[in-house]
Write an enzyme that holds these catalytic residues in place. Structure first.
Site, PDB file in Angstrom:
ATOM      1  N   CYS A  21      49.075  44.763  36.433  1.00 26.62           N
ATOM      2  CA  CYS A  21      48.578  43.407  36.685  1.00 26.62           C
ATOM      3  C   CYS A  21      48.016  43.270  38.102  1.00 26.62           C
ATOM      4  O   CYS A  21      48.682  43.631  39.075  1.00 26.62           O
ATOM      5  CB  CYS A  21      49.730  42.425  36.472  1.00 26.62           C
ATOM      6  SG  CYS A  21      49.355  40.765  37.018  1.00 26.62           S
ATOM      7  N   CYS A  45      52.465  37.004  42.853  1.00 25.58           N
ATOM      8  CA  CYS A  45      53.662  37.096  41.996  1.00 25.58           C
ATOM      9  C   CYS A  45      54.584  38.171  42.549  1.00 25.58           C
ATOM     10  O   CYS A  45      54.136  39.230  42.988  1.00 25.58           O
ATOM     11  CB  CYS A  45      53.245  37.446  40.564  1.00 25.58           C
ATOM     12  SG  CYS A  45      54.657  37.550  39.436  1.00 25.58           S
ATOM     13  N   GLU A  55      43.424  31.080  40.106  1.00 19.77           N
ATOM     14  CA  GLU A  55      42.437  31.081  39.018  1.00 19.77           C
ATOM     15  C   GLU A  55      42.964  30.400  37.767  1.00 19.77           C
ATOM     16  O   GLU A  55      44.164  30.366  37.526  1.00 19.77           O
ATOM     17  CB  GLU A  55      42.101  32.528  38.634  1.00 19.77           C
ATOM     18  CG  GLU A  55      41.317  33.251  39.681  1.00 19.77           C
ATOM     19  CD  GLU A  55      40.892  34.630  39.205  1.00 19.77           C
ATOM     20  OE1 GLU A  55      40.216  35.321  39.969  1.00 19.77           O
ATOM     21  OE2 GLU A  55      41.222  35.003  38.070  1.00 19.77           O
ATOM     22  N   CYS A  73      43.803  36.451  30.220  1.00 20.47           N
ATOM     23  CA  CYS A  73      45.004  35.825  30.762  1.00 20.47           C
ATOM     24  C   CYS A  73      46.064  36.862  31.068  1.00 20.47           C
ATOM     25  O   CYS A  73      46.289  37.776  30.298  1.00 20.47           O
ATOM     26  CB  CYS A  73      45.568  34.838  29.747  1.00 20.47           C
ATOM     27  SG  CYS A  73      44.680  33.317  29.754  1.00 20.47           S
ATOM     28  N   CYS A  95      44.176  28.730  30.354  1.00 18.59           N
ATOM     29  CA  CYS A  95      45.195  29.643  30.869  1.00 18.59           C
ATOM     30  C   CYS A  95      45.346  29.313  32.356  1.00 18.59           C
ATOM     31  O   CYS A  95      44.384  29.429  33.119  1.00 18.59           O
ATOM     32  CB  CYS A  95      44.715  31.082  30.673  1.00 18.59           C
ATOM     33  SG  CYS A  95      45.809  32.299  31.404  1.00 18.59           S
ATOM     34  N   CYS A 100      54.341  43.797  38.161  1.00 15.48           N
ATOM     35  CA  CYS A 100      54.037  44.668  37.018  1.00 15.48           C
ATOM     36  C   CYS A 100      52.842  45.559  37.388  1.00 15.48           C
ATOM     37  O   CYS A 100      51.828  45.054  37.875  1.00 15.48           O
ATOM     38  CB  CYS A 100      53.705  43.839  35.780  1.00 15.48           C
ATOM     39  SG  CYS A 100      54.981  42.636  35.387  1.00 15.48           S
TER      40      CYS A 100
HETATM   41  S1  SF4 Z   1      52.091  40.269  34.588  1.00 14.56           S
HETATM   42 FE1  SF4 Z   1      51.482  39.829  36.710  1.00 14.56          FE
HETATM   43  S2  SF4 Z   1      51.713  37.622  36.951  1.00 14.56           S
HETATM   44 FE2  SF4 Z   1      52.881  38.224  35.105  1.00 14.56          FE
HETATM   45  S3  SF4 Z   1      54.968  38.623  35.842  1.00 14.56           S
HETATM   46 FE3  SF4 Z   1      53.912  40.610  35.910  1.00 14.56          FE
HETATM   47  S4  SF4 Z   1      53.083  40.731  38.011  1.00 14.56           S
HETATM   48 FE4  SF4 Z   1      53.639  38.581  37.649  1.00 14.56          FE
END
Ligand code: SF4
Length: 381
Positions: free
Chosen positions: A129, A122, A100, A365, A115, A126
Site C-alpha cells: 500500500c 497510516c 485523497e 480504493c 471512497c 502494509c
Molecule cells: S492498506 Fe494501507 S491504508 Fe489500509 S491499513 Fe494497510 S497501510 Fe493502512
C-alpha cells in the site's frame, strides 16, 4: 452568547456540525431556530461552495457568518478523471497535509460511491500500500471526513449513494472522529447506514466496540491471508492482533449486528494465491456469515512518474524469505479464478472478484496513488 461575543471562539467550520449543534449555535446567536435548518440544508443537501449562496439568510446574517466561520475545511487541489469516469480528488487540509478521495460509478446500482480517507498516512504499514509507506501523519477530524463527500457532490452535482472507508488510513485507529463522521453521513448527508462500509486491517478491540454501537453499516476486513505467518507480513498489525482474536471479534460483530461481513483478500502472485491458501481460508471462515471479495493486486508504484505501471519490490531485509525477495505482482487471471472456484465450492459462500476502476489514474480504493506522497511532501515544505 450574542453575535458580538462570538468573534474569538475557536470553532471555525460550519461543515461538520450536526443539526443539533447548528441549533445550539443559532440559539447562542439569538437567531430564530429555523435558521439552523436553513444552514443545515445549504451545507448537506444543496452542497454550496460559499456562505454567500445561503440566499434565504439575510445579507447581515451571511456577513456575520462570513466573518466568523469558514464553510469547508477542505480545498480541492487536484482532480483526475479516469477513462472509465472514476474521479480522484486531492484535498488540501488546514496545515498543508493532503488526502485523497475517489468517486466511482457502480454500474449494478446505477449510482455513485465515494471512497474516502480517515487519516493522513497510516501507521499499519502494509507493504502493498502506497499510504502505508509514508507512515502516520495525523487523524482527520469528522468534518474533514464528511467534507470529502460534500466536496465530491459539489464538484459533480451528482449525489453519492454509497460511502466506503477504504482510502488513506486505518479508520478504527481514528475511532471517535470516524464514528462522528458516520453519524453525520447518515443523519445529515442522508446516506443510510447500510450504504456505508468501513474497512479495517483488524483492530480487534475497536471491532468489538463498533459492534456494540449496533450500527447497520457493513464491516469489511482486510484479511489478505488465512495464516498468521503470511498475514503478519502483509498486514503487520496482525502481530498485535492475531488471526484467532480477529476471527473471534468478527463472530462477535455478526452476533451483535446481524450484518454480513465482507472479507477482502488482495491477490498477490506466489504469496497468497495458492489453492492451499484457498482451502485454508475456507476453513478459517467456516461458520462466519460473510462474503469474500478477491482484489487482484494493482501495482501502482511509479505509475504516474514514468507514465507506465510497474511493480513494487519489497526490499526490507527483515521480511522473512521467500517474501523479501519477491516482487509484488498480480497473479494470472486463471489462477485468481481457480482460487475463487475452490474457495466458493469449499466454503459455500459468495466470492466475488473486484472490478478494477481508475487504473490509468491509479485510483483503486485502498491503494491510492503514489503521487500522493509527492504532493504531501510538497504540502509540508
Ligand atoms: S492498506 Fe494501507 S491504508 Fe489500509 S491499513 Fe494497510 S497501510 Fe493502512
Amino acid at each position: 452568547m450574542q453575535e458580538a461575543s462570538i468573534k474569538n471562539r475557536s470553532l471555525e467550520y460550519l461543515s461538520g456540525l450536526t443539526e443539533t449543534q447548528l441549533i445550539s449555535l443559532v440559539t447562542k446567536l439569538q437567531w430564530p431556530s429555523f435558521k439552523a435548518q436553513q444552514i443545515h440544508s445549504w451545507i448537506y443537501k444543496k452542497c454550496i461552495s460559499s456562505i454567500d449562496e445561503m440566499t434565504d439568510l439575510s445579507v447581515k446574517d451571511r456577513d456575520f457568518l462570513n466573518k466568523n466561520y469558514k464553510l469547508s475545511p477542505l480545498e480541492l487541489t487536484q482532480k483526475q478523471i479516469s477513462e472509465d469516469k472514476t474521479i480522484k480528488y486531492l484535498w488540501k487540509l488546514n496545515g498543508g497535509n493532503q488526502v485523497e478521495s475517489v468517486r466511482m460509478f457502480l454500474e449494478d446500482h446505477d449510482s455513485y460511491s465515494a471512497c474516502i480517507s480517515s487519516q493522513v498516512g497510516c501507521a499499519v504499514g502494509c507493504p502493498f500500500c502506497a499510504t502505508g509507506k509514508i507512515g502516520f501523519k495525523r487523524n482527520l477530524k469528522a468534518a474533514e471526513i464528511v467534507d470529502q463527500i460534500l466536496g465530491i457532490q459539489k464538484d459533480t452535482k451528482e449525489r453519492i449513494s454509497n460511502v466506503v472507508f477504504m482510502g488513506q488510513g486505518e479508520p478504527l485507529l481514528n475511532y471517535d472522529e470516524v464514528l462522528t463522521a458516520m453519524n453525520l453521513i447518515k443523519d445529515s448527508v442522508g446516506i443510510g447506514a447500510r450504504h456505508i462500509t468501513l474497512s479495517t486491517s483488524g483492530i480487534v478491540p475497536n471491532i468489538k466496540k463498533l459492534a456494540d454501537e449496533k450500527l447497520q453499516i457493513t464491516l469489511a476486513i482486510s484479511l489478505h491471508a488465512p495464516d498468521q505467518r503470511t498475514r503478519e507480513i502483509l498486514v503487520p498489525i496482525s502481530k498485535k492482533y492475531p488471526i484467532s482474536e480477529l476471527m473471534e471479534s468478527l463472530h462477535y460483530y455478526y452476533e451483535k449486528t446481524k450484518r454480513r461481513i465482507t472479507i477482502e483478500y488482495v491477490m498477490l502472485d506466489g504469496i497468497n494465491d495458492q489453492i492451499e491458501k484457498a482451502k485454508e481460508l475456507s476453513d478459517l471462515i467456516k461458520g462466519l456469515h460473510c462474503h469474500i471479495n478477491l482484489i487482484p493486486y494493482n501495482p501502482i508504484e511509479h505509475s504516474e512518474i514514468k507514465g507506465q505501471r510497474s511493480e513494487i519490490r519489497i526490499q526490507d531485509s527483515h521480511l522473512p524469505s521467500p517474501i523479501s525477495d519477491l516482487c509484488l505482482k498480480r497473479p494470472p487471471r486463471k489462477r485468481i479464478y481457480n482460487f475463487k472456484d475452490v474457495l466458493e465450492k469449499r466454503s459455500g459462500k459468495k466470492v466475488t472478484v473486484r472490478k478494477e476502476r481508475g487504473v490509468d489514474i491509479a485510483a483503486a480504493c485502498g491503494q491510492l496513488a503514489n503521487i500522493f506522497n509527492k504532493n504531501l511532501e510538497k504540502g509540508q515544505e
